[in-house]
Design a protein around this motif. Sequence first.
Motif, PDB file in Angstrom:
ATOM      1  N   PRO A 127       0.818  -1.226   0.000  1.00 46.05           N
ATOM      2  CA  PRO A 127       0.000   0.000   0.000  1.00 46.05           C
ATOM      3  C   PRO A 127       0.845   1.266   0.000  1.00 46.05           C
ATOM      4  O   PRO A 127       1.967   1.292   0.519  1.00 46.05           O
ATOM      5  CB  PRO A 127      -0.801  -0.118   1.308  1.00 46.05           C
ATOM      6  CG  PRO A 127       0.024  -1.012   2.186  1.00 46.05           C
ATOM      7  CD  PRO A 127       0.692  -1.983   1.263  1.00 46.05           C
ATOM      8  N   THR A 128       0.294   2.300  -0.588  1.00 45.47           N
ATOM      9  CA  THR A 128       0.956   3.612  -0.585  1.00 45.47           C
ATOM     10  C   THR A 128       0.468   4.495   0.550  1.00 45.47           C
ATOM     11  O   THR A 128       1.062   5.542   0.823  1.00 45.47           O
ATOM     12  CB  THR A 128       0.689   4.327  -1.921  1.00 45.47           C
ATOM     13  OG1 THR A 128      -0.738   4.459  -2.105  1.00 45.47           O
ATOM     14  CG2 THR A 128       1.272   3.539  -3.088  1.00 45.47           C
ATOM     15  N   ASP A 129      -0.604   4.094   1.203  1.00 48.41           N
ATOM     16  CA  ASP A 129      -1.204   4.874   2.281  1.00 48.41           C
ATOM     17  C   ASP A 129      -0.424   4.648   3.576  1.00 48.41           C
ATOM     18  O   ASP A 129      -0.286   3.508   4.050  1.00 48.41           O
ATOM     19  CB  ASP A 129      -2.668   4.470   2.454  1.00 48.41           C
ATOM     20  CG  ASP A 129      -3.398   5.383   3.425  1.00 48.41           C
ATOM     21  OD1 ASP A 129      -2.770   6.323   3.962  1.00 48.41           O
ATOM     22  OD2 ASP A 129      -4.607   5.160   3.644  1.00 48.41           O
ATOM     23  N   ASN A 130       0.071   5.722   4.165  1.00 47.33           N
ATOM     24  CA  ASN A 130       0.821   5.607   5.420  1.00 47.33           C
ATOM     25  C   ASN A 130      -0.029   5.064   6.562  1.00 47.33           C
ATOM     26  O   ASN A 130       0.486   4.438   7.493  1.00 47.33           O
ATOM     27  CB  ASN A 130       1.387   6.967   5.830  1.00 47.33           C
ATOM     28  CG  ASN A 130       2.365   7.513   4.818  1.00 47.33           C
ATOM     29  OD1 ASN A 130       2.931   6.773   4.011  1.00 47.33           O
ATOM     30  ND2 ASN A 130       2.570   8.828   4.839  1.00 47.33           N
ATOM     31  N   SER A 131      -1.329   5.303   6.509  1.00 50.17           N
ATOM     32  CA  SER A 131      -2.201   4.866   7.600  1.00 50.17           C
ATOM     33  C   SER A 131      -2.234   3.343   7.720  1.00 50.17           C
ATOM     34  O   SER A 131      -2.465   2.811   8.811  1.00 50.17           O
ATOM     35  CB  SER A 131      -3.612   5.411   7.396  1.00 50.17           C
ATOM     36  OG  SER A 131      -4.194   4.907   6.205  1.00 50.17           O
ATOM     37  N   LYS A 132      -2.025   2.638   6.606  1.00 53.46           N
ATOM     38  CA  LYS A 132      -2.019   1.165   6.668  1.00 53.46           C
ATOM     39  C   LYS A 132      -0.851   0.665   7.509  1.00 53.46           C
ATOM     40  O   LYS A 132      -1.000  -0.250   8.321  1.00 53.46           O
ATOM     41  CB  LYS A 132      -1.936   0.585   5.257  1.00 53.46           C
ATOM     42  CG  LYS A 132      -3.110   0.937   4.362  1.00 53.46           C
ATOM     43  CD  LYS A 132      -4.397   0.316   4.880  1.00 53.46           C
ATOM     44  CE  LYS A 132      -5.560   0.613   3.926  1.00 53.46           C
ATOM     45  NZ  LYS A 132      -6.836   0.048   4.435  1.00 53.46           N
ATOM     46  N   LEU A 133       0.300   1.283   7.313  1.00 54.49           N
ATOM     47  CA  LEU A 133       1.464   0.899   8.111  1.00 54.49           C
ATOM     48  C   LEU A 133       1.284   1.316   9.573  1.00 54.49           C
ATOM     49  O   LEU A 133       1.656   0.573  10.493  1.00 54.49           O
ATOM     50  CB  LEU A 133       2.726   1.529   7.528  1.00 54.49           C
ATOM     51  CG  LEU A 133       4.047   1.199   8.240  1.00 54.49           C
ATOM     52  CD1 LEU A 133       4.284  -0.305   8.264  1.00 54.49           C
ATOM     53  CD2 LEU A 133       5.211   1.911   7.566  1.00 54.49           C
ATOM     54  N   ALA A 134       0.693   2.475   9.802  1.00 54.86           N
ATOM     55  CA  ALA A 134       0.449   2.919  11.179  1.00 54.86           C
ATOM     56  C   ALA A 134      -0.526   1.980  11.890  1.00 54.86           C
ATOM     57  O   ALA A 134      -0.365   1.685  13.084  1.00 54.86           O
ATOM     58  CB  ALA A 134      -0.092   4.348  11.170  1.00 54.86           C
ATOM     59  N   GLU A 135      -1.531   1.496  11.165  1.00 57.76           N
ATOM     60  CA  GLU A 135      -2.475   0.544  11.751  1.00 57.76           C
ATOM     61  C   GLU A 135      -1.778  -0.774  12.079  1.00 57.76           C
ATOM     62  O   GLU A 135      -2.004  -1.365  13.142  1.00 57.76           O
ATOM     63  CB  GLU A 135      -3.632   0.303  10.781  1.00 57.76           C
ATOM     64  CG  GLU A 135      -4.693  -0.639  11.315  1.00 57.76           C
ATOM     65  CD  GLU A 135      -5.807  -0.877  10.310  1.00 57.76           C
ATOM     66  OE1 GLU A 135      -6.767  -1.593  10.643  1.00 57.76           O
ATOM     67  OE2 GLU A 135      -5.724  -0.350   9.172  1.00 57.76           O
ATOM     68  N   MET A 136      -0.909  -1.211  11.171  1.00 53.25           N
ATOM     69  CA  MET A 136      -0.176  -2.461  11.409  1.00 53.25           C
ATOM     70  C   MET A 136       0.751  -2.325  12.609  1.00 53.25           C
ATOM     71  O   MET A 136       0.997  -3.297  13.336  1.00 53.25           O
ATOM     72  CB  MET A 136       0.623  -2.817  10.154  1.00 53.25           C
ATOM     73  CG  MET A 136       1.317  -4.180  10.220  1.00 53.25           C
ATOM     74  SD  MET A 136       0.140  -5.531  10.302  1.00 53.25           S
ATOM     75  CE  MET A 136       0.713  -6.389  11.757  1.00 53.25           C
ATOM     76  N   GLU A 137       1.238  -1.131  12.849  1.00 54.04           N
ATOM     77  CA  GLU A 137       2.099  -0.896  14.010  1.00 54.04           C
ATOM     78  C   GLU A 137       1.372  -1.232  15.306  1.00 54.04           C
ATOM     79  O   GLU A 137       1.936  -1.869  16.204  1.00 54.04           O
ATOM     80  CB  GLU A 137       2.570   0.556  14.027  1.00 54.04           C
ATOM     81  CG  GLU A 137       3.397   0.910  15.246  1.00 54.04           C
ATOM     82  CD  GLU A 137       3.675   2.399  15.365  1.00 54.04           C
ATOM     83  OE1 GLU A 137       4.390   2.810  16.301  1.00 54.04           O
ATOM     84  OE2 GLU A 137       3.161   3.174  14.525  1.00 54.04           O
ATOM     85  N   PHE A 138       0.108  -0.829  15.424  1.00 49.66           N
ATOM     86  CA  PHE A 138      -0.658  -1.107  16.640  1.00 49.66           C
ATOM     87  C   PHE A 138      -0.897  -2.606  16.795  1.00 49.66           C
ATOM     88  O   PHE A 138      -0.809  -3.140  17.905  1.00 49.66           O
ATOM     89  CB  PHE A 138      -1.988  -0.355  16.612  1.00 49.66           C
ATOM     90  CG  PHE A 138      -1.843   1.114  16.874  1.00 49.66           C
ATOM     91  CD1 PHE A 138      -1.650   1.597  18.154  1.00 49.66           C
ATOM     92  CD2 PHE A 138      -1.890   2.025  15.830  1.00 49.66           C
ATOM     93  CE1 PHE A 138      -1.510   2.952  18.401  1.00 49.66           C
ATOM     94  CE2 PHE A 138      -1.755   3.390  16.065  1.00 49.66           C
ATOM     95  CZ  PHE A 138      -1.561   3.845  17.348  1.00 49.66           C
ATOM     96  N   TYR A 139      -1.214  -3.300  15.690  1.00 53.15           N
ATOM     97  CA  TYR A 139      -1.404  -4.746  15.765  1.00 53.15           C
ATOM     98  C   TYR A 139      -0.109  -5.443  16.193  1.00 53.15           C
ATOM     99  O   TYR A 139      -0.131  -6.387  16.987  1.00 53.15           O
ATOM    100  CB  TYR A 139      -1.849  -5.299  14.404  1.00 53.15           C
ATOM    101  CG  TYR A 139      -3.215  -4.826  13.955  1.00 53.15           C
ATOM    102  CD1 TYR A 139      -4.175  -4.430  14.886  1.00 53.15           C
ATOM    103  CD2 TYR A 139      -3.551  -4.785  12.613  1.00 53.15           C
ATOM    104  CE1 TYR A 139      -5.427  -4.001  14.488  1.00 53.15           C
ATOM    105  CE2 TYR A 139      -4.809  -4.364  12.196  1.00 53.15           C
ATOM    106  CZ  TYR A 139      -5.742  -3.971  13.133  1.00 53.15           C
ATOM    107  OH  TYR A 139      -6.985  -3.553  12.727  1.00 53.15           O
ATOM    108  N   LEU A 140       1.015  -4.973  15.655  1.00 52.57           N
ATOM    109  CA  LEU A 140       2.305  -5.579  15.978  1.00 52.57           C
ATOM    110  C   LEU A 140       2.637  -5.402  17.453  1.00 52.57           C
ATOM    111  O   LEU A 140       2.989  -6.378  18.144  1.00 52.57           O
ATOM    112  CB  LEU A 140       3.400  -4.954  15.109  1.00 52.57           C
ATOM    113  CG  LEU A 140       4.844  -5.363  15.429  1.00 52.57           C
ATOM    114  CD1 LEU A 140       5.053  -6.847  15.164  1.00 52.57           C
ATOM    115  CD2 LEU A 140       5.828  -4.528  14.618  1.00 52.57           C
TER     116      LEU A 140
END
Length: 403
Positions: A127-140
């Motif tokens: 994904p190009t959307d930064n929010s996807k990575l930020a969301e994955m950060e919380f799951y991690l």
Amino acid sequence: MATDFWASSHYKRWILDRATLKQARVDDLQYVDYPEQLDFLNIYFASLIFKLGKRLQLRQRVIATATVFFRRFYVKNSYCETDPFIVISACCYVAAKAEESPVHIKNVVAESRQVYSQEEYGIKHFPTDNSKLAEMEFYLVDDLECDLVVFHPYRTLMSLCGREAVATIAEAGELGIGINDGPRYWGTGEGKLELEEGPLQMAWFIINDTYRSELCLLYPPHLIAIAAIYLTLILNVTTRATLQNQAQAQSAPAPSTRRSSRTSSGTQKKAPQDIVGFMAGLNVSMSLVATIAQEIIGLYTLWERYKEDAAADSGRSAFGRSASSASAGTKRSAPSRDPSVFMGSEELSAGGTPAQPDDVVTPQYLTQLLARMREARLADLAHPASGRPVAVNKMLERTQAAG
């Protein structure tokens, strides 16, 4: 931040047994032809983390922490139900924060797309959307249970070799536990192993390579460091020659010489290192160290079939193809088939059985394998034997279960 390994979450919660790791891969084993393919995925993912970390200009310690985070995350998750590539990016992003070397999230996303889209991987869906990575950060962080302090073997290596001054990051309290709960230090701690720069670098590279396996989840870091030194003493040409010379000197009778009152203590030759005595004096189980060393050699044997350029800071070249051939008994010849489709589930031999698991494995093949695993898993979840679709979002399942 914990300064004592023995009081840390790393030691208390993240040193696991093989039964736990085997249970974590139960779902993935349903969608591979051979269990060995999961071992190749360990090498594949670690290589990706290394490449992304170098693109982000992260220190080796930060890359090692990101790899440990990735291993811990997949103790609770399966490859076939998640996207490992966004998990890799999240691990690098969180590890940079945990090791106080933060990287902007935009840079992580941009560099991830550059690395994953390379020809040997061919991953176009990041994904190009930064929010996807930020969301994955919380799951991690949630699956890591906020245990972000990781100890590594590098400090132990420098401590044993008397190089604390050149260690970039000091870890207090990372000392070896004794046999039968004895003193938590290696012997008296008075002796240091004086390794030259070449052998010391080789031991460091061997530690780097251990992150391509699950050893960081199975053993404390000080044991991995001692195993790396053990292999260096055996395989490095310089240290091996030193051991042989010491053995010959000890077996030869001492020459008789007259003492001279004019001989000064400053002109006396320095006594050679007793390397065998040093290793024997470590207050650890040497049988366990030998077991770890054997697993590292097994990793190199497997790695010889993974066709990707070895990392610059890798000890793999010290073993060479001859070492892996000797351990296997015979030398394999290079297959003539297209390596990008080796070991595929669709590829059958003349007898109608899957191809033998001794072929060359490439990143392209493993990327395709992951895609097939995920598609098959989604199909099974959508059409289970019970006739009732299964929820894929595990985070939602946990939330609902908690009420």
